[in-house]
Design an enzyme around this catalytic site. Structure first.
Site, PDB file in Angstrom:
ATOM      1  CG  HIS A 148      31.441 -33.406 -64.927  1.00 36.34           C
ATOM      2  ND1 HIS A 148      30.253 -33.136 -64.648  1.00 36.34           N
ATOM      3  CD2 HIS A 148      32.038 -34.405 -64.098  1.00 36.34           C
ATOM      4  CE1 HIS A 148      29.825 -34.053 -63.487  1.00 36.34           C
ATOM      5  NE2 HIS A 148      31.055 -34.551 -63.235  1.00 36.34           N
ATOM      6  CD  GLU A 161      30.268 -32.363 -56.943  1.00 34.71           C
ATOM      7  OE1 GLU A 161      30.153 -33.751 -57.109  1.00 34.71           O
ATOM      8  OE2 GLU A 161      31.092 -31.817 -57.225  1.00 34.71           O
ATOM      9  CG  HIS A 206      25.838 -38.819 -60.241  1.00 27.75           C
ATOM     10  ND1 HIS A 206      25.939 -40.094 -60.147  1.00 27.75           N
ATOM     11  CD2 HIS A 206      27.087 -38.042 -60.465  1.00 27.75           C
ATOM     12  CE1 HIS A 206      27.219 -40.549 -60.441  1.00 27.75           C
ATOM     13  NE2 HIS A 206      28.098 -39.290 -60.608  1.00 27.75           N
ATOM     14  CG  ASP A 249      33.121 -33.725 -53.374  1.00 32.57           C
ATOM     15  OD1 ASP A 249      34.348 -34.332 -53.486  1.00 32.57           O
ATOM     16  OD2 ASP A 249      32.239 -33.541 -54.059  1.00 32.57           O
ATOM     17  CD  GLU A 289      34.166 -40.414 -63.944  1.00 26.77           C
ATOM     18  OE1 GLU A 289      32.976 -40.536 -63.320  1.00 26.77           O
ATOM     19  OE2 GLU A 289      34.583 -39.889 -65.122  1.00 26.77           O
ATOM     20  CB  SER A 290      36.115 -47.626 -59.482  1.00 22.96           C
ATOM     21  OG  SER A 290      36.116 -48.542 -60.567  1.00 22.96           O
ATOM     22  CG  ASN A 343      27.811 -30.243 -60.477  1.00 31.19           C
ATOM     23  OD1 ASN A 343      26.845 -30.503 -60.716  1.00 31.19           O
ATOM     24  ND2 ASN A 343      28.717 -30.074 -61.431  1.00 31.19           N
TER      25      ASN A 343
END
Length: 748
Positions: free
Chosen positions: A51, A96, A98, A120, A315-316, A540
């Site tokens: 990743h 990207e 998810h 981003d 990864e808050s 991504n």
């Protein structure tokens, strides 16, 4: 000084549990000159995950065309791609995935995907002005699929609507292969004045390092590793790896970030996405060839007594790492205080090239920054690949002897109500597409959504495209088709294709057949991008989209941006006037391969890829561009999913105007109407313009077929009345809603 750690020094077995290969563990020991402690091993596990490092894909990604006249930064240089669109403006854009988080917790998985991609964009100094998405789900008749659809759509809608950026377009497909592993790809497009961007870099010894935005919690820990492994029956136990988003906090962070950038005090800024503080500190330091000393105990946290490695890997959401010019601290702190956001100094830039992480006085990890990142010391692999057995079998599927339908209206109705083709009204009505004043496609539907540029007569045409059935059938050709269709949509809308971003969704890269799909798709994408002069700005890679041995269809989603030089050129899809002539441009063939019709009428899900010729596609698009520029056409709509019939239906429904056409008697009628051969566009024009259009098409070497004319309220093909436009509209508009309401029907 060697870092200490309250946990024992792990062995290679622990490294394996964290997703590291034995040879990678050995390499880590060599880099450090000692065995890593648990915190350091956790750092490597996320930064060397697929990743973050793209270790199984970067070799092939580098073969894609990455430079062009409009490019301001090359792929991988910044958080997002950046192109010059003229008038002193630049466009930042990126797509990207998810996927894994959305499979486990669809609402938060999709919502945080939207939030992450917008960050981003605005960390570069650009204001997001449009969002798009590309979604893939399993069989819609499955209750769990409908649960995922509801959660994902609501997550996208709630986050985007609250954040205040319009969702202007997208695509939704339903295929059995996505049953366990849906795909959720989110795209953001932003605008910034040229020369006013900020880089994701750390330079200047002694410059303070800030964490700004939300407090840090335990959500999302090891999220990058979670995204770099196959889903399985126990994946729900990884729920803590899914982050939780707050769009209102992100809106504050957007405004504060842009205001802070305007002060000129910011040296570098990066979103804390995958791998959190670990990723942003290492990538910014490596890019600037500097180091950092970070005090993790100064990071604002949501939970008490968080361990150092938890803070590092969290990864808050809604957090940034910012390097500020020393002496300008008060300027930046005042901005974030105004917006009621944390802005806390957690360290400083050093000249060592080393990342040193402390908890109080205790050094808990010490790692060279460059060894962690893509392009530095992160591993790079080229996996074995081999042609799948299914590939040759698909090429041998013979469709020429299949019988023609007995009931054309029934087939047309089935196509119009298929969940992958029917109106996505149930989806897009949950999105705010009109917030702001930029969406120009609300009242004038176009092949590619059009976004106005305030203060300019220019616009942006944006598109996301990929038919994964085509890519599965032939990854090389299918990927070329994805690029070509994205460009075709932009051209039909009055735009000029400029550049792409991509989201490459594939199965496990250690499977040679999956890796073959990946390699072939990259080659096809590269060939098409070179032909259209649309370089790849970044994107991504999402591997491991599979459950057990079953991978999803290879799905290289293309996000493309084009420039509309004059808004007067924007061309809608819909019929405009009674009596207009309907023209079909492009090569029509007897091809029904991999079409929805082939599946609906003959129960053949996939065969070879549909007809495609890149040279013909280029000629077609050049011709359409010229025709629009010369104002010879009233409408333009490309032929894609569902074939010519669906193209005509979608054109008819815009204003409720019917039509009458004749098919080409030299071809199979089902192929002419329902085949999905590429490189075709349907135009309408005044009868007086047909001669000029024919001349231009002849110059470009493009076949032209006069199909018929616009008129009335009925759809008449070869003299057969298939029904009124409104009858089909009712079925087309409500088909997806009926599928989604199945539980309600059972209850009643």
């Amino acid at each position: 000084m060697m870092p200490n750690d309250q946990l024992p020094v792990p062995e290679a077995a622990v490294a394996k549990e964290l997703g590291l290969l034995p040879e990678e563990y050995a390499s880590i020991c060599e880099i450090l000159g000692r065995a890593p402690n648990f915190t350091e091993l956790s750092i490597f596990s996320v930064m060397w995950s697929e990743h973050c490092s793209y270790k199984n894909s970067i070799r092939w990604l580098k073969t894609l065309p990455r430079s062009g006249a409009k490019m301001l930064v090359e792929a991988g240089e910044e958080n997002a791609g950046l192109i010059d669109i003229g008038d002193g403006l630049a466009c930042a854009f990126k797509i990207e995935s998810h996927n894994h988080p959305s499979a486990i917790e669809p609402y938060q998985g999709a919502a945080t995907g939207v939030g992450g991609i917008h960050r981003d964009i605005f960390t570069m100094g650009a204001r997001p002005i449009a969002a798009l998405n590309s979604l893939r789900f399993g069989n819609i008749n499955n209750k769990h699929t409908r649960h995922l659809v509801r959660g994902v759509v609501k997550g996208i809608g709630d986050y985007g609507n609250c954040f205040g950026v319009p969702t202007v377009g997208g695509e939704v497909y339903f295929e059995d292969c996505y049953q366990t592993n849906p795909l959720v790809n989110a795209m953001s497009v932003g605008i910034v004045e040229t020369g006013k961007t900020v880089s994701a870099i750390a330079i200047g010894v002694g410059n303070p390092v800030y964490i700004v935005g939300s407090a840090t919690g335990k959500d999302g820990i090891h999220g990058a590793s979670f995204a770099s492994a196959d889903l399985h029956d126990e994946s729900h136990e990884d729920l803590p790896s899914v982050q939780v988003g707050d769009p209102f906090q992100e809106k504050l962070l957007l405004e504060a970030s842009l205001e802070a950038i305007a002060t000129g005090a910011i040296v570098g800024m990066q979103d804390m996405g995958a791998a959190g503080i670990t990723c942003s500190t290492s990538e910014m330091s490596a890019k600037g060839e500097h180091g950092m000393r970070i005090q993790l105990d100064k990071v604002p946290t949501r939970q008490e007594n968080m361990k150092g490695w938890e803070i590092l890997l969290s990864e808050s959401q809604e957090r940034m790492l910012v390097v500020v010019e020393k002496g300008r601290e008060k300027d930046i702190e005042a901005v974030f205080e105004k917006w009621d956001l944390h802005a806390v100094v957690i360290g400083e830039v050093t000249d060592t090239g080393i990342l040193e992480y402390y908890m109080g006085e205790e050094l808990i990890a010490r790692v060279p920054a460059d060894c962690l990142v893509l392009g530095g010391g992160a591993p790079v692999y080229e996996r074995e690949y081999s042609e799948p057995e299914y590939y040759k079998a698909l090429q041998k599927v013979d469709t020429s002897a299949l019988p023609l339908p007995q009931d054309w209206k029934a087939i047309a109705t089935k196509l119009a109500t298929h969940p992958s083709i029917a109106s996505k009204r149930w989806v897009y009505t949950q999105y705010d597409s009109m917030v702001g004043i930029r969406n120009a496609s609300t009242n004038k539907p176009t092949d590619a959504p059009i976004v106005r540029l305030t203060g300019s007569n220019k616009g942006l045409a944006v598109s996301v495209d990929c038919n994964a059935r085509y890519v599965y059938a032939d990854p090389y050709v299918g990927a070329m088709i994805a690029v070509s269709e994205a460009a075709r949509n932009i051209v039909c809308s009055g735009g000029e294709p400029a550049a792409i971003t991509n989201c490459l969704n594939f199965g496990n890269p250690y499977n040679p057949e999956v890796y073959w799909q990946f390699v072939q798709a990259i080659k096809g994408m590269g060939a098409a991008c070179a032909a259209f002069d649309t370089p790849v700005t970044g994107g991504n890679v999402s591997f491991y989209n599979q459950n057990g041995n079953e991978a999803v269809y290879p799905t290289p989603t293309i996000g493309m941006v084009g420039v509309v030089e004059q808004m007067e050129r924007v061309t809608g899809i819909g019929f405009q006037a009674e009596g207009d002539v309907i023209l079909l441009l492009g090569v029509a063939t007897d091809d029904i391969h991999s079409s929805q019709y082939l599946q609906i009428a003959h129960d053949i899900k996939v065969s070879a890829a549909p007809y495609f010729n890149l040279d013909e596609e280029l000629k077609l698009q050049h011709a359409v561009r010229e025709l629009i520029k010369k104002k010879l056409v009233h409408s333009a709509h490309d032929v894609s999913d569902g074939g010519l019939f669906i193209t005509l239906l979608e054109k008819a429904m815009v204003a409720g105007m019917g039509y009458e056409i004749e098919t080409d008697s030299s071809l199979r009628k089902d192929a002419f109407l329902f085949g999905e051969g590429q490189g075709r566009v349907v135009l309408t024009c005044k009868s007086s313009a047909t001669a000029d259009i024919e001349e231009i098409c002849s110059i470009h070497g493009i076949p032209l077929n006069v199909l018929g004319s616009v008129g009335g309220q009925h759809m008449i093909i070869d003299g057969e009345d298939l029904g009124t436009v409104e009858q089909f509209r009712s079925k087309y508009d409500n088909a997806l809603q009926k599928h989604m309401d199945q539980e309600l029907e059972l209850v009643s």
